[in-house]
Design a protein around this motif. Structure first.
Motif, short mmCIF file in Angstrom:
data_model
loop_
_atom_site.label_atom_id
_atom_site.label_comp_id
_atom_site.label_asym_id
_atom_site.label_seq_id
_atom_site.Cartn_x
_atom_site.Cartn_y
_atom_site.Cartn_z
N CYS A 249 17.19 2.83 56.18
CA CYS A 249 17.89 3.50 54.98
C CYS A 249 18.01 5.43 55.37
O CYS A 249 18.81 5.73 54.42
N HIS A 250 17.23 5.74 56.10
CA HIS A 250 17.29 7.10 56.04
C HIS A 250 17.67 7.63 57.62
O HIS A 250 17.10 7.27 58.44
N SER A 251 18.92 8.44 57.56
CA SER A 251 18.99 9.11 59.07
C SER A 251 18.41 10.49 58.84
O SER A 251 17.62 10.99 58.02
N ARG B 13 22.90 5.40 55.91
CA ARG B 13 22.39 6.32 54.86
C ARG B 13 22.45 5.51 53.65
O ARG B 13 23.52 5.89 52.87
N THR B 14 21.37 4.64 53.45
CA THR B 14 21.31 4.26 51.95
C THR B 14 20.68 5.22 51.16
O THR B 14 21.00 5.40 49.90
N GLY B 15 19.69 6.01 51.78
CA GLY B 15 19.39 7.04 51.12
C GLY B 15 19.64 8.20 51.71
O GLY B 15 20.51 8.21 52.74
N ARG C 47 15.72 17.47 57.03
CA ARG C 47 15.17 18.84 56.35
C ARG C 47 14.40 18.65 55.13
O ARG C 47 14.62 19.51 54.25
N VAL C 48 13.91 17.60 54.89
CA VAL C 48 13.30 17.28 53.53
C VAL C 48 12.12 18.09 53.54
O VAL C 48 11.73 18.05 52.31
N GLY C 49 11.33 18.46 54.45
CA GLY C 49 10.45 19.13 54.37
C GLY C 49 10.10 20.27 53.54
O GLY C 49 11.19 21.27 53.47
N LYS D 34 10.78 20.55 50.39
CA LYS D 34 11.75 20.41 49.43
C LYS D 34 11.15 20.10 48.20
O LYS D 34 11.29 20.39 47.19
N TYR D 35 10.03 19.07 48.41
CA TYR D 35 9.42 18.81 47.03
C TYR D 35 7.86 18.85 47.53
O TYR D 35 7.48 19.18 48.48
N SER D 36 6.89 18.86 46.17
CA SER D 36 5.60 18.88 46.38
C SER D 36 5.10 17.83 46.91
O SER D 36 5.66 16.66 46.96
N MET E 189 15.10 2.50 46.49
CA MET E 189 13.98 2.66 47.62
C MET E 189 12.96 1.57 47.18
O MET E 189 12.26 1.70 46.00
N PRO E 190 12.36 0.82 48.00
CA PRO E 190 10.96 -0.10 47.78
C PRO E 190 9.85 0.78 47.32
O PRO E 190 9.89 1.93 47.65
N ASN E 191 8.97 0.16 46.79
CA ASN E 191 7.60 0.84 46.52
C ASN E 191 6.86 0.74 47.52
O ASN E 191 6.71 -0.65 48.40
C1 HEC Z 1 16.21 0.22 50.85
C2 HEC Z 1 16.61 1.91 51.46
C3 HEC Z 1 15.30 2.29 51.13
C4 HEC Z 1 14.32 2.48 52.19
C5 HEC Z 1 13.82 1.19 52.99
C6 HEC Z 1 13.38 3.94 52.20
N1 HEC Z 1 14.20 4.49 51.27
FE1 HEC Z 1 13.62 6.28 50.91
N2 HEC Z 1 15.37 6.62 49.55
C7 HEC Z 1 16.32 5.59 49.36
C8 HEC Z 1 17.35 5.92 48.33
C9 HEC Z 1 18.43 5.27 47.82
C10 HEC Z 1 16.97 7.11 47.91
C11 HEC Z 1 17.57 8.37 46.91
C12 HEC Z 1 16.89 8.18 45.63
C13 HEC Z 1 15.51 8.32 45.53
O1 HEC Z 1 15.18 9.46 45.62
O2 HEC Z 1 14.68 7.41 45.45
C14 HEC Z 1 15.54 7.53 48.90
C15 HEC Z 1 14.98 8.86 48.77
C16 HEC Z 1 13.81 9.27 49.63
C17 HEC Z 1 13.43 10.54 49.74
C18 HEC Z 1 13.72 11.82 48.86
C19 HEC Z 1 15.03 12.57 49.69
C20 HEC Z 1 15.73 13.88 48.97
O3 HEC Z 1 16.03 14.70 49.67
O4 HEC Z 1 15.57 13.53 47.74
C21 HEC Z 1 12.48 10.53 50.52
C22 HEC Z 1 11.58 11.70 50.87
C23 HEC Z 1 12.48 9.27 51.05
N3 HEC Z 1 13.44 8.41 50.44
C24 HEC Z 1 11.32 8.72 52.02
C25 HEC Z 1 11.33 7.41 52.43
C26 HEC Z 1 10.48 6.96 53.25
C27 HEC Z 1 9.28 8.09 53.78
C28 HEC Z 1 10.41 5.82 53.44
C29 HEC Z 1 9.69 4.63 54.29
C30 HEC Z 1 8.31 4.69 53.88
C31 HEC Z 1 11.66 5.28 52.80
N4 HEC Z 1 12.21 6.42 52.26
C32 HEC Z 1 12.35 4.13 52.84
C33 HEC Z 1 16.53 4.47 50.17
C34 HEC Z 1 15.41 3.88 50.95
#
Ligand code: HEC
Length: 247
Positions: free
Chosen positions: A70-72, A106-108, A113-115, A117-119, A139-141
């Motif tokens: 989901c993330h590039s 890019r689903t997310g 450059r996310v380092g 950016k947040y705490s 995004m999954p838990n």
């Molecule tokens: C099903 C797709 C999906 C997967 C898999 C996923 N994410 Fe995400 N992620 C998202 C989406 C959509 C957002 C934007 C909404 C949010 O902030 O939750 C996001 C946001 C984020 C952000 C915040 C980025 C920002 O600039 O605000 C981080 C950090 C992040 N993800 C890390 C991870 C990590 C680490 C994993 C694996 C453990 C992961 N994600 C797996 C979809 C996903």
């Protein structure tokens, strides 16, 4: 006379094939030959270093959990990308990534450059339950990250494998000295394979990434990794002179 010759080539399949091959060969030689005479296709950039042992384990977890689906991690050199994410990604920034995490899905948002950016607390909460901080998130838990102790018994072997692929982790004294010259003493220390375990524990405890110093969890490693993404190069040095002026 000239047009007659051209027609002649087009009507002779054999001649056309030979002429085509000739054109492609010349083009290929011009493009490919120079690559054999340079040592590196990546331009070196100050500040770029291989991952510390803890960050490296974080990166492994990032891959295991499929975050890249989901993330590039590549900011394209376009104005809209730069405005949203910052300076476009440099080749050197993924120089030590095996495999690289550029991605095209890019689903997310892009994470290059996310380092910082947040705490750390935000990352922990967001990874445990994304919707508790971003209600519309899909995004999954990832609750198990906080309760799973980090496995790092094999950290030296993981670094040795990357060393084989050309990442300058040091095994011998000479390699260590080379790293001191190249990266400075502090980074060289982090890249030393014999000290990997000790360094990993130290960084996890000092960094306190998951908010609990009493044990080292997978959350510690993943947050340490996320918090360093895109932070190695000091773009303020370049932005004023080149980037901002040119865009
Ligand atoms: C099903 C797709 C999906 C997967 C898999 C996923 N994410 Fe995400 N992620 C998202 C989406 C959509 C957002 C934007 C909404 C949010 O902030 O939750 C996001 C946001 C984020 C952000 C915040 C980025 C920002 O600039 O605000 C981080 C950090 C992040 N993800 C890390 C991870 C990590 C680490 C994993 C694996 C453990 C992961 N994600 C797996 C979809 C996903």
């Amino acid at each position: 006379m000239f047009s007659f010759k051209h027609e002649w080539i087009e009507k002779n399949v054999g001649l056309l094939a030979v002429a085509t091959m000739l054109a492609i060969s010349v083009g290929g030689l011009v493009e490919i030959t120079p690559l054999f005479f340079i040592r590196n296709t990546v331009e070196p950039v100050d500040g770029v270093r291989p991952y510390t042992p803890l960050e490296l384990r974080g990166r492994d977890i990032y891959q295991r959990e499929g975050c890249y689906l989901c993330h590039s991690q590549m900011i394209r050199p376009f104005r809209d990308e730069a405005l949203r994410y910052g300076h476009y990604s440099l080749a050197a920034e993924s120089q030590y990534d095996h495999p690289f995490q550029w991605g095209s899905k890019r689903t997310g948002p892009d994470l290059a450059r996310v380092g910082k950016k947040y705490s750390n607390e935000w990352h922990v909460q967001h990874l445990l339950a994304p919707r508790s901080v971003v209600p519309e998130s899909v995004m999954p838990n990832y609750p198990w990250l906080l309760s799973t102790p980090l496995q790092y018994a094999d950290i030296a072997d993981r670094m040795k494998a990357l060393r084989e692929a050309g990442v300058p982790y040091s095994l011998t004294r000479a390699e260590y000295e080379r790293n001191v010259k190249k990266f400075g003493p502090k980074v060289a220390e982090e890249l030393s394979i014999p000290d990997a375990k000790e360094n990993l524990i130290k960084q996890a405890q000092e960094g306190d990434y998951d908010g609990d110093r009493s044990n080292i969890t997978e959350m510690d490693a993943l947050v340490a990794y996320l918090q360093m993404l895109g932070t190695l190069v000091d773009f303020s040095k370049y932005d004023n002179d080149h980037f901002v002026k040119d865009r």
